[in-house]
Design an enzyme around this catalytic site. Sequence first.
Site, PDB file in Angstrom:
ATOM      1  N   ASP A   1       0.825  -1.209   0.000  1.00 35.26           N
ATOM      2  CA  ASP A   1       0.000   0.000   0.000  1.00 35.26           C
ATOM      3  C   ASP A   1       0.859   1.259   0.000  1.00 35.26           C
ATOM      4  OD1 ASP A   1      -2.720  -0.682  -0.211  1.00 35.26           O
ATOM      5  OD2 ASP A   1      -2.648  -1.569   1.783  1.00 35.26           O
TER       6      ASP A   1
ATOM      7  N   CYS B   1       6.306  -6.242   5.818  1.00 36.81           N
ATOM      8  CA  CYS B   1       5.525  -7.430   5.435  1.00 36.81           C
ATOM      9  C   CYS B   1       4.898  -7.292   4.049  1.00 36.81           C
ATOM     10  CB  CYS B   1       4.472  -7.744   6.483  1.00 36.81           C
ATOM     11  SG  CYS B   1       3.299  -6.420   6.749  1.00 36.81           S
TER      12      CYS B   1
HETATM   13  C1  PEP Z   1       0.773  -4.023   2.501  1.00 37.51           C
HETATM   14  O1  PEP Z   1       0.029  -3.098   2.186  1.00 37.51           O
HETATM   15  O2  PEP Z   1       1.978  -4.055   2.217  1.00 37.51           O
HETATM   16  C2  PEP Z   1       0.258  -5.175   3.252  1.00 37.51           C
HETATM   17  C3  PEP Z   1       1.054  -6.090   3.724  1.00 37.51           C
HETATM   18  O3  PEP Z   1      -1.089  -5.244   3.400  1.00 37.51           O
HETATM   19  P1  PEP Z   1      -2.067  -5.750   2.231  1.00 37.51           P
HETATM   20  O4  PEP Z   1      -1.216  -6.260   1.111  1.00 37.51           O
HETATM   21  O5  PEP Z   1      -2.928  -6.800   2.816  1.00 37.51           O
HETATM   22  O6  PEP Z   1      -2.805  -4.517   1.874  1.00 37.51           O
HETATM   23 MG    MG Z   2      -1.943  -2.976   3.054  1.00 31.02          MG
END
Ligand code: PEP
Ligand code: MG
Length: 581
Positions: free
Chosen positions: A458, A505
Amino acid sequence: MKVHHGISASIGIAIGEAFIYDQHLHIPNYSISERQIEYEIHRFFVAMTKTKNELIQIQKKLIQEISEDQGKILDAHIMMVDDATLVDKICDTLRAEKRNIESVVFDVINEQCQELAKANESFFHDRIIDIFDIGQKLLQNLLYQKNVSLSNIERDVIVVASELSVSDTANMNKKHVLGFVTEFGGKTSHSSILAKSLSMPAIFGLSNIVHEISSGTICIIDSEKGLFIQDPDEKTLKEYQNKKLAENAQREENLLLSRIPTVTKDGFAIPLKANMEIPEQEIDNVKKCGAEGVGLYRSEFLYLSKKRKTLPTEEQQFLAYKFILERLSNKEVTIRTLDLGGDKVIETYTVKENNPNMGWRAIRLCLKNPEIFKTQLRALYRASIYGKLRIMLPMISVVEEIIETKKLIEEVKSNLQREKIPFVKDVPLGIMIETPAAALISDALAKHVDFFSIGSNDLIQYVMACDRGNEKISYLYEPLHPAILQLIAITIKNAHKNKIYCSLCGEMGSDPNNALILVGLGIDEISLSTGKLLEIRKLFQNTNKKDLEALAAQALTMSTQKEVNQLLLRYNKAHKNIKII
Ligand code: PEP
Ligand code: MG
């Protein structure tokens, strides 16, 4: 043989026959004569009876497999199929307009949905989904077009689709889907993330592929190169069969690294944890590859992966969290609270918005629905005694969101205490850093939490103003863009200044080049899909953190992504990391 080029979403080779997944109904529209009217009405009644019987079968299955209550949800649905007002309206329109029954059903259902959409109450909005669903089923029966569910696939195939929703992907029969390719979608869309977690090769952005290929055609996915080969010649097929064998052998060899912790050559521990979406399917892999914990469990998949029309109850959530914690009892498990919204939609709870990624999602949606949020928090705290739980909040952009959440947590804890239900009092609480605002105020945010985890998927989309799921602008979606590196550096610095750890992550951590830069910038741990974990562990074992610090310091002085790439190219050449250039 024809070779198509697309965006690599999840690495690996798959060889098998194509299965075209086409969800669109093509509705014919033609005039009918006076004599045909009764015939068309008869067809409608046959389709209606069939639809009703199908729904009754689904209801029976729900009652058997989940619960009486879940089955009851379909009561209203079943009654609506032969609702007199709807049936009369369809028959009257058909008689008046003398058009084929499919086009009349389509129009009447649409009209009804539009009428309901005008109402202000959410009760009516929920009915739209039901009526729409019934309309689809009626039309499928009229057109003899069965929307084959991906969960019912019974032989090994490569799925070819225009687009796959998160729940399509989550509900695929993983035993038989070897990989998938789509016309739309980006590298870090959630379907792509799921493909990685399940080690399923996938390619996106293959325009018009659904019309170019037919079910049964033999094809090959080479996602490392972003290639989709339709109808390969014998030589190519043989070549890929050998590559697939080599890929399997490499995986086996990497497993030798599964029992040792991730430590750089000069002795710095950089734990590599696993990202997880569907624990029942992934937890064995998490253990097998020796992940040093779970750095991100996307709990919303508990809501998305079962075709539920209601949210899971506290008890269902408690059991799900307990399952993960018990299976990984000696390892830290970070469970992220509900991150619905964006491309993760449950029609009943998420609303249609013009700009969903910037809309009412994640923590914003939870704080406005405290009952939903408290149910999850209660389930988490109840499960906390079964392992090493950490709770993480998604999409934080202001300090107040943490303060408000903490108030809810206190309320949940004092209720549990009063009810004499055991729980761990000091479960570490962390936040995702995935909005530019959060990165920029990370010094202030760090004072309220125990850890950060950078959500680069994000963060990149918001910093670059580039939809993560849009293949047309994927050239802008660059993890090593200087703007991203600066924000990551600020976040890590502020975490360390406030003596908390900073993980990452997002998907960028599973790319070897990115991982090198992240370690150089001082990241404390990385959470990634298990498919790439051992490769990155091997890389770190052969690398000095001190060298990476110098590399990252240099990267921070660059003004273009291209310069950063060239820097990495030189580094990899000098260090003989030839494979990852
Ligand atoms: C991110 O935004 O990097 C994340 C780990 O969350 P998601 O991919 O679930 O939006
Ligand atoms: Mg995210």
